[in-house]
Enzyme design. Structure first.
Site, PDB file in Angstrom:
ATOM      1  CG  ASP A 154      -0.201   0.113   2.527  1.00  0.00           C
ATOM      2  OD1 ASP A 154       0.887  -0.492   2.660  1.00  0.00           O
ATOM      3  OD2 ASP A 154      -0.679   0.814   3.445  1.00  0.00           O
ATOM      4  CG  HIS A 470      -1.322  -7.445  -1.651  1.00  0.00           C
ATOM      5  ND1 HIS A 470      -2.528  -7.599  -2.273  1.00  0.00           N
ATOM      6  CD2 HIS A 470      -1.438  -6.323  -0.903  1.00  0.00           C
ATOM      7  CE1 HIS A 470      -3.341  -6.618  -1.907  1.00  0.00           C
ATOM      8  NE2 HIS A 470      -2.698  -5.825  -1.069  1.00  0.00           N
ATOM      9  CG  ASP A 516       3.572 -16.378  -5.973  1.00  0.00           C
ATOM     10  OD1 ASP A 516       3.439 -15.170  -5.661  1.00  0.00           O
ATOM     11  OD2 ASP A 516       4.356 -16.775  -6.849  1.00  0.00           O
ATOM     12  CD  GLU A 525       0.563  -5.500   2.059  1.00  0.00           C
ATOM     13  OE1 GLU A 525      -0.351  -5.994   2.747  1.00  0.00           O
ATOM     14  OE2 GLU A 525       0.660  -4.278   1.840  1.00  0.00           O
TER      15      GLU A 525
HETATM   16  O1  G3I Z   1      -1.461  -9.718  18.994  1.00  0.00           O
HETATM   17  C1  G3I Z   1      -2.076 -10.949  18.636  1.00  0.00           C
HETATM   18  C2  G3I Z   1      -1.503 -12.066  19.458  1.00  0.00           C
HETATM   19  O2  G3I Z   1      -1.796 -11.838  20.811  1.00  0.00           O
HETATM   20  C3  G3I Z   1      -2.078 -13.383  18.959  1.00  0.00           C
HETATM   21  O3  G3I Z   1      -1.481 -14.444  19.629  1.00  0.00           O
HETATM   22  C4  G3I Z   1      -1.841 -13.544  17.475  1.00  0.00           C
HETATM   23  C5  G3I Z   1      -2.483 -14.790  16.942  1.00  0.00           C
HETATM   24  O4  G3I Z   1      -2.931 -14.663  15.635  1.00  0.00           O
HETATM   25  O5  G3I Z   1      -2.372 -12.438  16.806  1.00  0.00           O
HETATM   26  C6  G3I Z   1      -1.795 -11.230  17.185  1.00  0.00           C
HETATM   27  O6  G3I Z   1      -2.315 -10.179  16.431  1.00  0.00           O
HETATM   28  C7  G3I Z   1      -1.962 -10.146  15.074  1.00  0.00           C
HETATM   29  C8  G3I Z   1      -1.148  -8.890  14.814  1.00  0.00           C
HETATM   30  O7  G3I Z   1      -0.917  -8.745  13.460  1.00  0.00           O
HETATM   31  C9  G3I Z   1       0.188  -8.893  15.541  1.00  0.00           C
HETATM   32  O8  G3I Z   1       1.021  -9.915  15.079  1.00  0.00           O
HETATM   33  C10 G3I Z   1      -3.217 -10.145  14.261  1.00  0.00           C
HETATM   34  O9  G3I Z   1      -3.870 -11.391  14.387  1.00  0.00           O
HETATM   35  C11 G3I Z   1      -2.919  -9.885  12.812  1.00  0.00           C
HETATM   36  O10 G3I Z   1      -4.116  -9.724  12.081  1.00  0.00           O
HETATM   37  C12 G3I Z   1      -2.076  -8.643  12.672  1.00  0.00           C
HETATM   38  O11 G3I Z   1      -1.695  -8.536  11.332  1.00  0.00           O
HETATM   39  C13 G3I Z   1      -1.159  -7.285  10.942  1.00  0.00           C
HETATM   40  C14 G3I Z   1      -1.945  -6.749   9.739  1.00  0.00           C
HETATM   41  O12 G3I Z   1      -1.357  -5.558   9.268  1.00  0.00           O
HETATM   42  C15 G3I Z   1      -3.399  -6.470  10.079  1.00  0.00           C
HETATM   43  O13 G3I Z   1      -3.513  -5.526  11.068  1.00  0.00           O
HETATM   44  C16 G3I Z   1       0.288  -7.503  10.531  1.00  0.00           C
HETATM   45  O14 G3I Z   1       1.062  -7.863  11.667  1.00  0.00           O
HETATM   46  C17 G3I Z   1       0.855  -6.248   9.908  1.00  0.00           C
HETATM   47  O15 G3I Z   1       2.123  -6.532   9.400  1.00  0.00           O
HETATM   48  C18 G3I Z   1      -0.055  -5.755   8.779  1.00  0.00           C
HETATM   49  O16 G3I Z   1       0.436  -4.551   8.359  1.00  0.00           O
HETATM   50  C19 G3I Z   1      -0.024  -4.055   7.120  1.00  0.00           C
HETATM   51  C20 G3I Z   1      -0.434  -2.621   7.386  1.00  0.00           C
HETATM   52  O17 G3I Z   1      -1.550  -2.638   8.216  1.00  0.00           O
HETATM   53  C21 G3I Z   1      -0.683  -1.860   6.097  1.00  0.00           C
HETATM   54  N1  G3I Z   1       0.425  -1.980   5.213  1.00  0.00           N
HETATM   55  C22 G3I Z   1       0.761  -3.324   4.886  1.00  0.00           C
HETATM   56  C23 G3I Z   1       1.113  -4.121   6.106  1.00  0.00           C
HETATM   57  C24 G3I Z   1       1.511  -5.541   5.771  1.00  0.00           C
HETATM   58  O18 G3I Z   1       0.457  -6.387   5.457  1.00  0.00           O
HETATM   59  O1  9MR Z   2      -3.828  -3.704  -0.073  1.00  0.00           O
HETATM   60  C1  9MR Z   2      -4.033  -3.555   1.319  1.00  0.00           C
HETATM   61  C2  9MR Z   2      -2.833  -4.060   2.068  1.00  0.00           C
HETATM   62  O2  9MR Z   2      -1.734  -3.271   1.751  1.00  0.00           O
HETATM   63  C3  9MR Z   2      -3.101  -4.063   3.560  1.00  0.00           C
HETATM   64  O3  9MR Z   2      -2.092  -4.732   4.244  1.00  0.00           O
HETATM   65  C4  9MR Z   2      -4.413  -4.745   3.883  1.00  0.00           C
HETATM   66  C5  9MR Z   2      -4.743  -4.598   5.349  1.00  0.00           C
HETATM   67  O4  9MR Z   2      -4.777  -3.249   5.708  1.00  0.00           O
HETATM   68  O5  9MR Z   2      -5.456  -4.187   3.119  1.00  0.00           O
HETATM   69  C6  9MR Z   2      -5.266  -4.275   1.735  1.00  0.00           C
HETATM   70  O6  9MR Z   2      -6.318  -3.647   1.099  1.00  0.00           O
HETATM   71  C7  9MR Z   2      -7.503  -4.396   0.991  1.00  0.00           C
HETATM   72  C8  9MR Z   2      -8.542  -3.799   1.910  1.00  0.00           C
HETATM   73  O7  9MR Z   2      -8.164  -3.956   3.247  1.00  0.00           O
HETATM   74  C9  9MR Z   2      -9.885  -4.448   1.670  1.00  0.00           C
HETATM   75  N1  9MR Z   2     -10.256  -4.333   0.286  1.00  0.00           N
HETATM   76  C10 9MR Z   2      -9.298  -4.960  -0.623  1.00  0.00           C
HETATM   77  C11 9MR Z   2      -7.932  -4.336  -0.464  1.00  0.00           C
HETATM   78  C12 9MR Z   2      -6.868  -5.049  -1.305  1.00  0.00           C
HETATM   79  O8  9MR Z   2      -7.261  -5.385  -2.527  1.00  0.00           O
END
Ligand code: G3I
Ligand code: 9MR
Ligand code: ZN
Length: 545
Positions: A154, A470, A516, A525
């Protein structure tokens, strides 16, 4: 089915154990002349809980002649090719680091440096505060917030994610400067700075813009909703300055203190600016409680929500103490309070940055924190490092991971655990050092193909490297191959994007929950802080083959 190994290859004297799922005889074939140079029989690798498989090991550690090879099994399975040689991770490290250049926001990527992955400057318009945007304030105040790296696939830029990525890179430089001599071919190449510091400066200068007058630091700069799958220069959505979080403030203080130290010999003026900024945010921390972050209703850009800021505050206190020793007694007071509390000490991710405290403190030549704190941190480090070593010996894929560790971005967990083992190796006597080093190396092998899917999770590295991250530009640029050197998030035991849910059958073993596919944001991603620990790892192994 398959023979799984590190597709980038092996350093000459490293233990070399490939994994397969059926017992067999094997031969190692040299690619230049197709001659068998080594043969053997698999040994029982035991049941692997994360992949749900019975494994067998192909041990070819005794093969130490540099060259290019593949493994052929008695039942005619052929492995990907691999190289033996002490330079095998050099181009890998370079590509992992160059990847950050491709994330630069607010400037054009020109052909000279970006090759075919060029694009005009993106996201150059001024930003406004979220509140003004929501309230539709007429003529809202606007600010130049340009610069920095796109976080991931993103186009958002997030203060905590940025700080953690920068930390892995700057600590890697501080510990292994000799590994960063190669030019990255970026616009600043050839100036008075090593290129890793040139690249990080691009992000640091942006991050400085995220600090408010009172020392608070805005949590993120993103649009209200994620852009479509378009090139960055075509994304004209309004970028918004979201509110301050205490995690962002603490991470900011820490990274600016670290930057002030690292850049001092090269850029004294910037070093001083960073130090003043760090002090200001430190003051803010002393006067403010935990402030969390959540998106407002309807906004779907990254949250990086975190329910605890003590690990961030601990890291900030450690960094302030080391860089700004003697300026303020509260650095040591706070560090002591946090380290002697029961919070975790050994993580290197964006939620839990506690391990960065250890990295900062245990490699401080001045020993500013004193023996008591150092000993507490060492104890935590070695307890966890030993736990990881037991996991490696118990699992068929020889990895310090348990089934529940396959979270969103599990490859970061893999790399972070390798970092921990590298630190253990650096801080122990010769005997133990090599055991920890080999344990750390198993994680690099996993990342490059020694895993149940036989996939190399780094674009452009390995016969079977994944190809469809992604990542918005990768999708929108019309170029067949993605930029090289990007680490995928990797298997996620409970994938939550529609594409992964569609393609991964329920009940699939955690290590195999990956697709993939460009649509799969929860398994495939890329992000800056999944590449940065891989840079740390390869920088170490390039220096210590
Ligand atoms: O904190 C809990 C933990 O207590 C539990 O044991 C574990 C089990 O699943 O989950 C933990 O939470 C997770 C958290 O990351 C910390 O690791 C959530 O389930 C999980 O959904 C969360 O995912 C994050 C995701 O965003 C959604 O919020 C990823 O770490 C994080 O790298 C990702 O970041 C995104 C940005 O929002 C937007 N840009 C891209 C980036 C990469 O995908
Ligand atoms: O593309 C987005 C990715 O970079 C983020 O990690 C993710 C969680 O914030 O969200 C993706 O965007 C999706 C959105 O959350 C829901 N609609 C579809 C988007 C991707 O196609
Ligand atoms: Zn941009």
């Amino acid at each position: 089915m398959g023979i799984f190994l590190n597709q980038a290859g092996y350093t000459v004297n490293a233990p070399k154990i490939a994994v397969t799922t059926t017992p067999c005889n094997f031969q190692i074939i040299r690619t230049v002349d197709q001659i068998s140079v080594f043969d053997g029989i698999t040994t029982d690798g035991g049941f692997d809980a994360s992949s749900g498989e019975q494994t067998y090991h192909i041990d070819f550690s005794a093969l130490t002649i540099p060259g290019s090879y593949y493994i052929l099994s008695g039942d005619k399975q052929k492995s990907p090719t691999f190289t033996i040689g002490n330079e095998v991770y050099r181009s890998l490290q370079k590509d992992l680091m160059k990847a950050f250049y491709y994330q630069r926001c607010g400037c054009a990527l020109t052909e000279e440096y970006a090759g075919e992955y060029t694009h005009p400057a993106c996201h150059t318009a001024p930003s406004v505060f979220l509140e003004d945007y929501i309230n539709k304030t007429p003529n809202p105040a606007s600010f130049d917030m340009t610069g920095g790296w796109h976080d991931a696939g993103d186009y958002g830029r997030y203060s905590t994610a940025a700080s953690v990525a920068l930390a892995h890179l700057l600590y890697a430089y501080e510990l292994f400067p000799e590994s960063f001599q190669d030019s990255l071919n970026i616009p600043e190449s050839g100036n008075h700075l090593p290129d890793i510091l040139n690249e990080c400066l691009y992000e640091l200068k942006w991050l400085l813009k995220m600090q408010a007058e009172d020392g608070g630091v805005y949590h993120k700069l993103t649009s209200f909703s994620h852009a479509d799958f378009i090139m960055p220069q075509d994304d004209h959505s309004q970028f918004l300055i979201y509110p301050v979080s205490s995690m962002a403030v603490a991470d900011f203080a820490a990274i600016m203190a670290l930057a002030s130290r690292v850049y001092k010999p090269f850029e004294p003026e910037f070093s001083e600016t960073a130090l003043q900024a760090a002090r200001k945010s430190w003051k803010w921390l002393l006067n403010n409680p935990y402030i969390g972050f959540h998106n407002p209703e309807g906004s779907n850009t990254g949250e990086y929500d975190d329910t605890c800021d003590l690990d961030e505050r601990m890291w900030a206190s450690a960094e302030m103490l080391r860089t700004d020793f003697g300026f303020d007694n509260t650095y040591l007071e706070k560090l002591t309070e946090y380290v002697l509390s029961d919070i975790n000490k050994t993580d290197f991710g964006w939620t839990d940055v506690s391990g960065l405290t250890l990295l900062c403190t245990l490699f401080d030549a001045k020993h500013s924190a004193g023996e008591k704190i150092e000993n507490a941190l060492k104890a935590a480090l070695f307890t966890d490092a030993d736990k990881l070593c037991s996991l490696i010996d118990a699992g068929g894929y020889r990895l310090g991971m348990e089934p529940e560790d396959y979270v969103w971005g599990s490859n970061m967990v893999v790399c972070n655990r390798s970092m921990l083992l590298i630190l253990a190796s650096l801080l122990s006597d010769a005997d133990h050092a090599s055991a920890y080093k080999n344990a750390a190396l198993e994680h690099l092998h996993y990342l490059l193909g020694k895993n149940a899917l036989g996939i190399s999770y780094v674009t452009g590295h390995g016969d079977n490297a994944y190809k469809n991250p992604h990542n918005r530009p990768t999708f929108a640029d019309g170029i067949e191959l993605p930029m090289p050197g990007w680490v995928s998030g990797g298997p996620f035991k409970t994938p939550c994007d529609p594409k992964a849910i569609e393609l991964i059958p329920k009940g699939t073993a955690p290590m195999k929950c990956f697709v993939d596919e460009v649509e799969s944001y929860s398994t495939n991603e890329i992000t800056i802080y999944w590449n940065s620990p891989a840079v740390f790892m390869t920088a170490f192994f390039n220096l210590n083959p």
